[in-house]
Design a protein around this motif. Sequence first.
Motif, PDB file in Angstrom:
ATOM      1  N   SER A  99     -10.991   1.428  -3.131  1.00 36.43           N
ATOM      2  CA  SER A  99     -10.261   2.626  -3.543  1.00 36.43           C
ATOM      3  C   SER A  99     -11.210   3.753  -3.928  1.00 36.43           C
ATOM      4  O   SER A  99     -10.976   4.927  -3.627  1.00 36.43           O
ATOM      5  CB  SER A  99      -9.326   2.302  -4.714  1.00 36.43           C
ATOM      6  OG  SER A  99     -10.071   1.899  -5.854  1.00 36.43           O
ATOM      7  N   ALA A 103     -11.217  -4.581  -4.709  1.00 37.60           N
ATOM      8  CA  ALA A 103     -10.151  -3.590  -4.535  1.00 37.60           C
ATOM      9  C   ALA A 103     -10.567  -2.239  -5.112  1.00 37.60           C
ATOM     10  O   ALA A 103     -10.304  -1.188  -4.509  1.00 37.60           O
ATOM     11  CB  ALA A 103      -8.869  -4.086  -5.201  1.00 37.60           C
ATOM     12  N   ALA A 104     -11.218  -2.266  -6.266  1.00 32.67           N
ATOM     13  CA  ALA A 104     -11.658  -1.017  -6.891  1.00 32.67           C
ATOM     14  C   ALA A 104     -12.739  -0.337  -6.056  1.00 32.67           C
ATOM     15  O   ALA A 104     -12.763   0.897  -5.932  1.00 32.67           O
ATOM     16  CB  ALA A 104     -12.176  -1.288  -8.300  1.00 32.67           C
ATOM     17  N   VAL A 153      -4.194   7.804  -2.767  1.00 29.01           N
ATOM     18  CA  VAL A 153      -5.284   7.056  -2.136  1.00 29.01           C
ATOM     19  C   VAL A 153      -5.792   5.963  -3.074  1.00 29.01           C
ATOM     20  O   VAL A 153      -5.953   4.800  -2.676  1.00 29.01           O
ATOM     21  CB  VAL A 153      -6.431   8.013  -1.747  1.00 29.01           C
ATOM     22  CG1 VAL A 153      -7.670   7.228  -1.331  1.00 29.01           C
ATOM     23  CG2 VAL A 153      -5.993   8.919  -0.604  1.00 29.01           C
ATOM     24  N   MET A 154      -6.049   6.309  -4.321  1.00 37.08           N
ATOM     25  CA  MET A 154      -6.617   5.344  -5.254  1.00 37.08           C
ATOM     26  C   MET A 154      -5.671   4.168  -5.515  1.00 37.08           C
ATOM     27  O   MET A 154      -6.061   3.011  -5.434  1.00 37.08           O
ATOM     28  CB  MET A 154      -6.982   6.035  -6.573  1.00 37.08           C
ATOM     29  CG  MET A 154      -8.200   6.942  -6.470  1.00 37.08           C
ATOM     30  SD  MET A 154      -8.766   7.573  -8.078  1.00 37.08           S
ATOM     31  CE  MET A 154      -7.411   8.679  -8.498  1.00 37.08           C
ATOM     32  N   THR A 155      -4.418   4.478  -5.832  1.00 36.93           N
ATOM     33  CA  THR A 155      -3.479   3.393  -6.161  1.00 36.93           C
ATOM     34  C   THR A 155      -3.060   2.609  -4.935  1.00 36.93           C
ATOM     35  O   THR A 155      -2.940   1.386  -4.981  1.00 36.93           O
ATOM     36  CB  THR A 155      -2.235   3.973  -6.854  1.00 36.93           C
ATOM     37  OG1 THR A 155      -1.621   4.964  -5.991  1.00 36.93           O
ATOM     38  CG2 THR A 155      -2.587   4.624  -8.170  1.00 36.93           C
ATOM     39  N   VAL A 157      -4.673   2.158  -1.936  1.00 36.05           N
ATOM     40  CA  VAL A 157      -5.753   1.318  -1.405  1.00 36.05           C
ATOM     41  C   VAL A 157      -6.054   0.156  -2.347  1.00 36.05           C
ATOM     42  O   VAL A 157      -6.252  -0.987  -1.914  1.00 36.05           O
ATOM     43  CB  VAL A 157      -7.022   2.162  -1.168  1.00 36.05           C
ATOM     44  CG1 VAL A 157      -8.193   1.282  -0.774  1.00 36.05           C
ATOM     45  CG2 VAL A 157      -6.763   3.202  -0.086  1.00 36.05           C
ATOM     46  N   ASN A 158      -6.068   0.429  -3.637  1.00 41.00           N
ATOM     47  CA  ASN A 158      -6.334  -0.631  -4.613  1.00 41.00           C
ATOM     48  C   ASN A 158      -5.280  -1.727  -4.522  1.00 41.00           C
ATOM     49  O   ASN A 158      -5.603  -2.922  -4.494  1.00 41.00           O
ATOM     50  CB  ASN A 158      -6.366  -0.034  -6.021  1.00 41.00           C
ATOM     51  CG  ASN A 158      -6.913  -1.010  -7.044  1.00 41.00           C
ATOM     52  OD1 ASN A 158      -6.343  -2.063  -7.302  1.00 41.00           O
ATOM     53  ND2 ASN A 158      -8.036  -0.662  -7.658  1.00 41.00           N
ATOM     54  N   THR A 215       0.828  -1.209   0.000  1.00 39.44           N
ATOM     55  CA  THR A 215       0.000   0.000   0.000  1.00 39.44           C
ATOM     56  C   THR A 215       0.858   1.254   0.000  1.00 39.44           C
ATOM     57  O   THR A 215       0.602   2.202  -0.756  1.00 39.44           O
ATOM     58  CB  THR A 215      -0.917   0.012   1.241  1.00 39.44           C
ATOM     59  OG1 THR A 215      -1.766  -1.147   1.208  1.00 39.44           O
ATOM     60  CG2 THR A 215      -1.784   1.265   1.258  1.00 39.44           C
ATOM     61  N   GLY A 237       1.121   3.658  -3.109  1.00 39.20           N
ATOM     62  CA  GLY A 237       0.633   5.010  -2.850  1.00 39.20           C
ATOM     63  C   GLY A 237       1.667   6.063  -3.198  1.00 39.20           C
ATOM     64  O   GLY A 237       1.331   7.131  -3.729  1.00 39.20           O
ATOM     65  N   PHE A 281     -11.466   7.228  -1.895  1.00 42.58           N
ATOM     66  CA  PHE A 281     -11.203   8.427  -2.694  1.00 42.58           C
ATOM     67  C   PHE A 281     -12.315   9.448  -2.497  1.00 42.58           C
ATOM     68  O   PHE A 281     -12.062  10.650  -2.354  1.00 42.58           O
ATOM     69  CB  PHE A 281     -11.087   8.054  -4.175  1.00 42.58           C
ATOM     70  CG  PHE A 281     -11.232   9.223  -5.106  1.00 42.58           C
ATOM     71  CD1 PHE A 281     -10.214  10.148  -5.258  1.00 42.58           C
ATOM     72  CD2 PHE A 281     -12.407   9.407  -5.841  1.00 42.58           C
ATOM     73  CE1 PHE A 281     -10.346  11.233  -6.114  1.00 42.58           C
ATOM     74  CE2 PHE A 281     -12.551  10.486  -6.698  1.00 42.58           C
ATOM     75  CZ  PHE A 281     -11.517  11.402  -6.831  1.00 42.58           C
TER      76      PHE A 281
END
Length: 263
Positions: free
Chosen positions: A145, A141-142, A114-116, A118-119, A52, A56, A149
Amino acid sequence: MEQGNRGTMVSMLPQQNQNPIEQLQARFKHLEHGFRAWLSKQSVPVEAAIVTVTSGAQGAAIGGIMGTLTGDISSTLPTPPPQAGGLNPQTMASFKQAQALAGGPLIQARNFAVMTGVNAGISCVMRRLRGKEDVESSMVAAFGSGALFSLVSGFGGPNQAQNALTSGLFFALVQGGLFKLGQKFSKVPSADKDVYYSKTRSMLSNLGLDQYEKNFKKGLLTDYTLPLLNDSALKEVRIPPGPRLLILDHIQRDPEFQEKRKY
């Protein structure tokens, strides 16, 4: 005699330095394989945390660059006065949406981090728990995220819980569609027999040894044979000594494989 040895050594120097870029790539790949092998031996929380943070950081760098190139477009919009937040929540929500989509480098770096992050973290946990990567894990996962987000960026209307759920579902549907589309146009054949190599594929991916999946398939070393593997079997399918040691060490440390060996 000594001069002859010196001449031989000097003649070898250009060959050693002939391809410095390839040497650097080989060294980087070696370090990457070592890091992946070490990471696969850690507990799920430790691996998820490291994945993560690293993902991130990469997302933050990409977001910062994009924010620098596009500039802070939201700064050209009229800023609502402070008291407008209590009078017109929808106006404040619209302004936050503009910031989330077109903010400056810091805002975009935060959003992409955050998006990358957490995913990647959720994907890591799902892969370790389920032993495979499929559309369900990708959509979970998506969803995570997208929801986070929405909460961090303030994207959406005044109702944060509803916005998080809506954004999560939207991210999950898009990711699921992309996953299916990628499978459809993938060059890797999706034959039924590949089902018997899901754990093998996951293990090799964690160790950074994806290129040896074809060796397992040629030797018919399916998931069911993993607890029975030894150095001789891996050697017969032409896997080099280094990767053989990593694979055997991974199997010896995996509780699931050790449990099956008892029977």
